[in-house]
Design an enzyme around this catalytic site. Structure first.
Site, PDB file in Angstrom:
ATOM      1  CB  VAL A  92     -12.289  54.879  -3.689  1.00 10.78           C
ATOM      2  CG1 VAL A  92     -11.818  53.452  -3.484  1.00 10.78           C
ATOM      3  CG2 VAL A  92     -11.272  55.850  -3.079  1.00 10.78           C
ATOM      4  CB  SER A  93     -17.233  55.086  -6.384  1.00  9.68           C
ATOM      5  OG  SER A  93     -17.377  55.801  -5.168  1.00  9.68           O
ATOM      6  NE  ARG A 126     -12.434  46.935 -10.332  1.00 11.79           N
ATOM      7  CZ  ARG A 126     -11.576  45.949 -10.541  1.00 11.79           C
ATOM      8  NH1 ARG A 126     -11.567  45.340 -11.715  1.00 11.79           N
ATOM      9  NH2 ARG A 126     -10.739  45.579  -9.615  1.00 11.79           N
ATOM     10  CG  ASP A 180     -23.080  56.047   4.383  1.00 10.23           C
ATOM     11  OD1 ASP A 180     -23.920  56.110   3.458  1.00 10.23           O
ATOM     12  OD2 ASP A 180     -22.279  55.100   4.503  1.00 10.23           O
ATOM     13  CB  VAL A 183     -13.831  50.969   0.808  1.00  6.26           C
ATOM     14  CG1 VAL A 183     -12.681  51.846   0.308  1.00  6.26           C
ATOM     15  CG2 VAL A 183     -13.802  49.631   0.088  1.00  6.26           C
ATOM     16  CG  HIS A 230      -9.430  49.773 -10.943  1.00  6.09           C
ATOM     17  ND1 HIS A 230      -8.392  49.012 -10.447  1.00  6.09           N
ATOM     18  CD2 HIS A 230     -10.456  49.622 -10.065  1.00  6.09           C
ATOM     19  CE1 HIS A 230      -8.775  48.431  -9.320  1.00  6.09           C
ATOM     20  NE2 HIS A 230     -10.023  48.791  -9.071  1.00  6.09           N
ATOM     21  NE  ARG A 272      -6.468  43.830  -5.227  1.00  3.68           N
ATOM     22  CZ  ARG A 272      -7.663  44.322  -5.510  1.00  3.68           C
ATOM     23  NH1 ARG A 272      -7.915  44.787  -6.724  1.00  3.68           N
ATOM     24  NH2 ARG A 272      -8.614  44.346  -4.595  1.00  3.68           N
TER      25      ARG A 272
END
Length: 315
Positions: free
Chosen positions: A121-122, A91, A34, A14, A178, A154
């Site tokens: 976004v995690s 999730r 990272d 991502v 989400h 989507r």
């Protein structure tokens, strides 16, 4: 005027793909960061992306690092760090591990980029953005979560596929958390200005809504060894663009709702105006009874996740 500085934390699928979209659109200079155990991996991905610049034709600088020093003074920080879902994993299963990861990231951002707008976004998204907000201590409008743009994409994709029309002509909105309790809004869905209920039966619309809710899980089951990244990264890049170009986009994202919608101090997916200041306004809609009930159910699921996160993190 200098270029915007965009930091993307997490150089996995991502994060790296988000860097790709942002660089190709020349949204700014990019730092891909990272953890130290990845050694030179982010540097390798950044160099590979830079070498595509003469071909694609962009002048954004892209660097990779395992330290936060080079990220200092970022205008926008995207947090994609965390473990990804595997088949059969929800999730919510990611909660404990990713809460610790994003908390550490937030501490570093707070020290190096105190004026940044932060996009989380995690997953699980709504709980993670709440945790990041808590650790950062930034104004709520400068912390938001990417979910609504992806979920709406989507939904729009499946509608376009069903109707055989261009995705560009499908306009839609989703609200809520989400995940499985997200709330697609048929009353705010149209194709070329035509209300969706004039084009599809309730049965077909309901099936598409269910597929949108489970869009991420469907991809996880197909990939077997990972989760979606092209669309999540593109959705995040669209939010970055709205901020660095001050576009005032009216899009759904996870925003801090206090009095809005009667949520009472939680991050949840709602329509917002997104610009240079972050979430510049939350747009309140007059929901009908069915939509309101579904939204509140989704909010309750978010509250439960946040409570569990708080417990796991020791208060």
């Amino acid at each position: 005027m200098g270029r915007a500085k965009i930091t993307i934390v997490g150089a996995g699928n991502v994060g790296a793909t988000c860097a790709h979209w942002c660089a190709a659109a020349e949204l700014g200079d990019i730092v891909l960061v990272d953890i130290p155990m990845t050694e030179n991996m982010p540097k390798g991905k950044a160099l590979d992306l830079m070498q595509s610049s003469p071909i694609v034709g962009f002048d954004s600088n892209v660097i990779g690092t395992t330290e936060y020093g080079p990220t200092a003074g970022s205008d926008v920080v995207v947090i994609t760090a965390g473990i990804a879902r595997k088949p059969g994993m929800s999730r919510d299963d990611l909660l404990s591990t990713n809460a610790k990861i994003v908390s550490s990231v937030a501490e570093n951002i707070k020290a190096t980029s105190p004026n940044a707008v932060v996009i989380v976004v995690s997953n699980p998204l709504d709980a993670m953005v709440q945790q990041v907000f808590k650790v950062l201590g930034f104004p709520a409008k400068r912390v938001c979560g990417q979910a609504g743009v992806l979920d709406t994409a989507r939904y729009r994709t499946f509608l376009a596929m069903e109707l055989g029309v261009s995705v560009e002509d499908v306009s839609a909105l989703l609200m809520g958390g989400h995940g499985d309790t997200m709330v697609p809004m048929p009353s705010c869905t149209s194709v070329g200005g035509i209300p969706i209920r004039r084009l599809l039966s309730e049965e077909k619309l309901s099936a598409i809504v269910d597929r949108a809710r489970n869009g991420g899980a469907e991809i996880v089951s197909l990939l077997k060894t990972g989760s979606a990244y092209y669309a999540p990264a593109a959705a995040t890049a669209q939010m970055v663009e709205a901020i660095v170009k001050d576009k005032k986009r009216l899009i759904p994202c996870a925003a801090y709702c206090d009095k809005e919608y009667g949520v009472g101090g939680y991050y949840v997916g709602v329509p917002v105006i997104l610009g240079a200041g972050g979430v510049e306004k939350i747009v309140e809609l007059d929901l009908d009874s069915e939509e309101k009930a579904a939204f509140l159910k989704s909010v309750d699921a978010v509250k439960s996740l946040v409570a569990t996160t708080t417990q796991l993190m020791g208060g």
